[in-house]
Design a protein around this motif. Sequence first.
Motif, PDB file in Angstrom:
ATOM      1  N   LEU A   1     -11.295 -93.536  -6.594  1.00 15.48           N
ATOM      2  CA  LEU A   1     -11.688 -94.390  -5.481  1.00 15.48           C
ATOM      3  C   LEU A   1     -10.848 -95.664  -5.501  1.00 15.48           C
ATOM      4  CD1 LEU A   1     -15.584 -94.144  -5.670  1.00 15.48           C
ATOM      5  CD2 LEU A   1     -13.954 -92.605  -4.539  1.00 15.48           C
ATOM      6  N   SER A   2     -10.576 -96.174  -4.314  1.00 16.67           N
ATOM      7  CA  SER A   2      -9.855 -97.434  -4.180  1.00 16.67           C
ATOM      8  C   SER A   2     -10.689 -98.391  -3.356  1.00 16.67           C
ATOM      9  CB  SER A   2      -8.501 -97.212  -3.495  1.00 16.67           C
ATOM     10  OG  SER A   2      -7.683 -96.352  -4.235  1.00 16.67           O
ATOM     11  N   CYS A   3     -10.530 -99.663  -3.633  1.00 18.98           N
ATOM     12  CA  CYS A   3     -11.199-100.705  -2.867  1.00 18.98           C
ATOM     13  C   CYS A   3     -10.154-101.774  -2.567  1.00 18.98           C
ATOM     14  CB  CYS A   3     -12.366-101.291  -3.638  1.00 18.98           C
ATOM     15  SG  CYS A   3     -13.155-102.699  -2.823  1.00 18.98           S
ATOM     16  N   ALA A   4      -9.752-101.858  -1.315  1.00 19.28           N
ATOM     17  CA  ALA A   4      -8.753-102.834  -0.895  1.00 19.28           C
ATOM     18  C   ALA A   4      -9.456-104.102  -0.432  1.00 19.28           C
ATOM     19  CB  ALA A   4      -7.911-102.262   0.239  1.00 19.28           C
ATOM     20  N   ALA A   5      -9.013-105.224  -0.969  1.00 15.45           N
ATOM     21  CA  ALA A   5      -9.624-106.506  -0.649  1.00 15.45           C
ATOM     22  C   ALA A   5      -8.657-107.370   0.136  1.00 15.45           C
ATOM     23  CB  ALA A   5     -10.029-107.219  -1.930  1.00 15.45           C
TER      24      ALA A   5
ATOM     25  N   GLN B   1     -18.118-100.888   2.969  1.00  9.34           N
ATOM     26  CA  GLN B   1     -18.967-100.012   3.788  1.00  9.34           C
ATOM     27  C   GLN B   1     -19.370 -98.734   3.048  1.00  9.34           C
ATOM     28  OE1 GLN B   1     -15.726 -99.974   3.893  1.00  9.34           O
ATOM     29  NE2 GLN B   1     -15.214 -97.789   3.911  1.00  9.34           N
ATOM     30  N   GLY B   2     -18.714 -98.448   1.940  1.00 10.63           N
ATOM     31  CA  GLY B   2     -19.055 -97.285   1.138  1.00 10.63           C
ATOM     32  C   GLY B   2     -18.190 -96.078   1.435  1.00 10.63           C
ATOM     33  N   THR B   3     -18.069 -95.201   0.443  1.00 11.92           N
ATOM     34  CA  THR B   3     -17.352 -93.943   0.595  1.00 11.92           C
ATOM     35  C   THR B   3     -18.162 -92.844  -0.091  1.00 11.92           C
ATOM     36  OG1 THR B   3     -15.207 -92.832   0.321  1.00 11.92           O
ATOM     37  CG2 THR B   3     -15.903 -94.282  -1.471  1.00 11.92           C
ATOM     38  N   GLN B   4     -18.292 -91.708   0.581  1.00  9.74           N
ATOM     39  CA  GLN B   4     -19.138 -90.624   0.078  1.00  9.74           C
ATOM     40  C   GLN B   4     -18.406 -89.812  -0.976  1.00  9.74           C
ATOM     41  OE1 GLN B   4     -22.472 -89.596   1.050  1.00  9.74           O
ATOM     42  NE2 GLN B   4     -22.201 -88.317  -0.771  1.00  9.74           N
ATOM     43  N   VAL B   5     -19.082 -89.583  -2.091  1.00 10.24           N
ATOM     44  CA  VAL B   5     -18.603 -88.674  -3.130  1.00 10.24           C
ATOM     45  C   VAL B   5     -19.633 -87.570  -3.290  1.00 10.24           C
ATOM     46  CG1 VAL B   5     -18.116 -88.410  -5.584  1.00 10.24           C
ATOM     47  CG2 VAL B   5     -17.288 -90.430  -4.351  1.00 10.24           C
ATOM     48  N   THR B   6     -19.184 -86.327  -3.150  1.00  6.09           N
ATOM     49  CA  THR B   6     -20.065 -85.175  -3.292  1.00  6.09           C
ATOM     50  C   THR B   6     -19.488 -84.249  -4.353  1.00  6.09           C
ATOM     51  OG1 THR B   6     -20.721 -85.321  -0.966  1.00  6.09           O
ATOM     52  CG2 THR B   6     -21.199 -83.256  -2.123  1.00  6.09           C
TER      53      THR B   6
ATOM     54  N   GLY C   1     -11.045 -92.857  -0.704  1.00  9.52           N
ATOM     55  CA  GLY C   1     -10.836 -91.928  -1.798  1.00  9.52           C
ATOM     56  C   GLY C   1     -11.978 -90.986  -2.081  1.00  9.52           C
ATOM     57  N   GLY C   2     -13.090 -91.162  -1.381  1.00  6.58           N
ATOM     58  CA  GLY C   2     -14.202 -90.247  -1.598  1.00  6.58           C
ATOM     59  C   GLY C   2     -13.904 -88.867  -1.056  1.00  6.58           C
ATOM     60  N   GLY C   3     -14.791 -87.923  -1.374  1.00  3.58           N
ATOM     61  CA  GLY C   3     -14.610 -86.562  -0.885  1.00  3.58           C
ATOM     62  C   GLY C   3     -15.499 -85.598  -1.611  1.00  3.58           C
ATOM     63  N   LEU C   4     -15.189 -84.310  -1.430  1.00  4.15           N
ATOM     64  CA  LEU C   4     -15.935 -83.221  -2.053  1.00  4.15           C
ATOM     65  C   LEU C   4     -15.114 -82.663  -3.199  1.00  4.15           C
ATOM     66  CD1 LEU C   4     -18.242 -81.113  -2.080  1.00  4.15           C
ATOM     67  CD2 LEU C   4     -16.899 -79.798  -0.410  1.00  4.15           C
ATOM     68  N   VAL C   5     -15.743 -82.526  -4.362  1.00  2.00           N
ATOM     69  CA  VAL C   5     -15.053 -82.015  -5.543  1.00  2.00           C
ATOM     70  C   VAL C   5     -16.016 -81.143  -6.330  1.00  2.00           C
ATOM     71  CG1 VAL C   5     -15.651 -84.041  -6.936  1.00  2.00           C
ATOM     72  CG2 VAL C   5     -13.612 -82.702  -7.505  1.00  2.00           C
TER      73      VAL C   5
ATOM     74  N   GLN D   1     -11.468 -94.588 -11.407  1.00  2.00           N
ATOM     75  CA  GLN D   1     -11.054 -93.229 -11.768  1.00  2.00           C
ATOM     76  C   GLN D   1     -12.264 -92.492 -12.317  1.00  2.00           C
ATOM     77  OE1 GLN D   1      -7.988 -91.623 -11.427  1.00  2.00           O
ATOM     78  NE2 GLN D   1      -9.129 -89.803 -12.066  1.00  2.00           N
ATOM     79  N   MET D   2     -12.617 -91.400 -11.679  1.00  2.00           N
ATOM     80  CA  MET D   2     -13.806 -90.643 -12.073  1.00  2.00           C
ATOM     81  C   MET D   2     -13.395 -89.264 -12.546  1.00  2.00           C
ATOM     82  SD  MET D   2     -16.395 -91.752  -8.997  1.00  2.00           S
ATOM     83  CE  MET D   2     -15.507 -90.812  -7.758  1.00  2.00           C
ATOM     84  N   ASN D   3     -13.629 -88.990 -13.817  1.00  2.00           N
ATOM     85  CA  ASN D   3     -13.303 -87.691 -14.413  1.00  2.00           C
ATOM     86  C   ASN D   3     -14.573 -86.978 -14.843  1.00  2.00           C
ATOM     87  OD1 ASN D   3     -10.539 -88.349 -14.157  1.00  2.00           O
ATOM     88  ND2 ASN D   3     -10.518 -89.307 -16.176  1.00  2.00           N
ATOM     89  N   SER D   4     -14.454 -85.689 -15.098  1.00  2.00           N
ATOM     90  CA  SER D   4     -15.591 -84.871 -15.561  1.00  2.00           C
ATOM     91  C   SER D   4     -16.812 -85.097 -14.675  1.00  2.00           C
ATOM     92  CB  SER D   4     -15.920 -85.209 -17.022  1.00  2.00           C
ATOM     93  OG  SER D   4     -14.811 -85.003 -17.858  1.00  2.00           O
ATOM     94  N   LEU D   5     -16.597 -85.036 -13.392  1.00  2.00           N
ATOM     95  CA  LEU D   5     -17.677 -85.325 -12.454  1.00  2.00           C
ATOM     96  C   LEU D   5     -18.797 -84.303 -12.542  1.00  2.00           C
ATOM     97  CD1 LEU D   5     -15.495 -86.518  -9.483  1.00  2.00           C
ATOM     98  CD2 LEU D   5     -17.392 -87.803 -10.459  1.00  2.00           C
ATOM     99  N   LYS D   6     -20.004 -84.791 -12.320  1.00  2.00           N
ATOM    100  CA  LYS D   6     -21.209 -83.976 -12.380  1.00  2.00           C
ATOM    101  C   LYS D   6     -21.920 -84.025 -11.026  1.00  2.00           C
ATOM    102  CE  LYS D   6     -21.892 -85.502 -17.169  1.00  2.00           C
ATOM    103  NZ  LYS D   6     -22.839 -86.167 -18.113  1.00  2.00           N
ATOM    104  N   PRO D   7     -22.729 -83.026 -10.715  1.00  2.00           N
ATOM    105  CA  PRO D   7     -23.477 -83.076  -9.449  1.00  2.00           C
ATOM    106  C   PRO D   7     -24.313 -84.345  -9.302  1.00  2.00           C
ATOM    107  CG  PRO D   7     -23.556 -80.873 -10.347  1.00  2.00           C
ATOM    108  CD  PRO D   7     -22.885 -81.737 -11.397  1.00  2.00           C
ATOM    109  N   GLU D   8     -24.821 -84.859 -10.398  1.00  2.00           N
ATOM    110  CA  GLU D   8     -25.633 -86.081 -10.325  1.00  2.00           C
ATOM    111  C   GLU D   8     -24.814 -87.331 -10.025  1.00  2.00           C
ATOM    112  OE1 GLU D   8     -25.570 -83.793 -12.802  1.00  2.00           O
ATOM    113  OE2 GLU D   8     -25.832 -84.765 -14.780  1.00  2.00           O
ATOM    114  N   ASP D   9     -23.500 -87.214  -9.982  1.00  2.00           N
ATOM    115  CA  ASP D   9     -22.653 -88.332  -9.552  1.00  2.00           C
ATOM    116  C   ASP D   9     -22.566 -88.412  -8.031  1.00  2.00           C
ATOM    117  OD1 ASP D   9     -20.466 -87.526 -12.268  1.00  2.00           O
ATOM    118  OD2 ASP D   9     -21.903 -89.194 -12.177  1.00  2.00           O
ATOM    119  N   THR D  10     -23.119 -87.434  -7.338  1.00  2.00           N
ATOM    120  CA  THR D  10     -23.092 -87.431  -5.879  1.00  2.00           C
ATOM    121  C   THR D  10     -23.825 -88.646  -5.327  1.00  2.00           C
ATOM    122  OG1 THR D  10     -22.943 -85.019  -5.738  1.00  2.00           O
ATOM    123  CG2 THR D  10     -23.830 -86.182  -3.825  1.00  2.00           C
ATOM    124  N   ALA D  11     -23.144 -89.419  -4.491  1.00  2.00           N
ATOM    125  CA  ALA D  11     -23.707 -90.653  -3.939  1.00  2.00           C
ATOM    126  C   ALA D  11     -22.685 -91.286  -2.995  1.00  2.00           C
ATOM    127  CB  ALA D  11     -24.044 -91.643  -5.050  1.00  2.00           C
ATOM    128  N   ILE D  12     -23.140 -92.308  -2.299  1.00  2.00           N
ATOM    129  CA  ILE D  12     -22.214 -93.198  -1.605  1.00  2.00           C
ATOM    130  C   ILE D  12     -21.817 -94.273  -2.615  1.00  2.00           C
ATOM    131  CG2 ILE D  12     -21.873 -94.806   0.286  1.00  2.00           C
ATOM    132  CD1 ILE D  12     -24.003 -93.261   1.844  1.00  2.00           C
TER     133      ILE D  12
END
Length: 121
Positions: free
Chosen positions: A20-24, A113-118, A8-12, A80-91
């Motif tokens: 984001l989803s995490c399947a177990a 393993q992580g998912t990138q959010v930019t 579910g990560g990506g560029l926004v 669920q991530m709303n009102s995202l900010k540049p400082e939220d950028t991370a794996i």
Amino acid sequence: QVQLVESGGGLVQAGGSLRLSCAASGRTNYVMGWFRQAPGLEREFVAAISWSGATTYYADSVKGRFTISRDNAKNTVYLQMNSLKPEDTAIYYCAAKMNRIATMSYEYDYWGQGTQVTVSS
């Protein structure tokens, strides 16, 4: 034992939303947490949820913007991530542990393993 796979990560753009989803696989009666790590920084706690879903806990930096939830029938945890900010950028990593909610990464036993959010400004 449990295996975790994030997606579910990506560029926004700033102000946007991502989920984001995490399947177990395996057992589901774990406390689940989300952590993130930006380049050059330590991994930090984002949110956690009890195995029943009744209890949640958030870092101050995301409170009111992010929501953690889980669907045990699907063995999946969401962020669920709303009102995202540049400082939220991370794996972003999901993690699992037994018993009580915790905010320290060393207390979690299993990691995805992580998912990138930019987030662009």
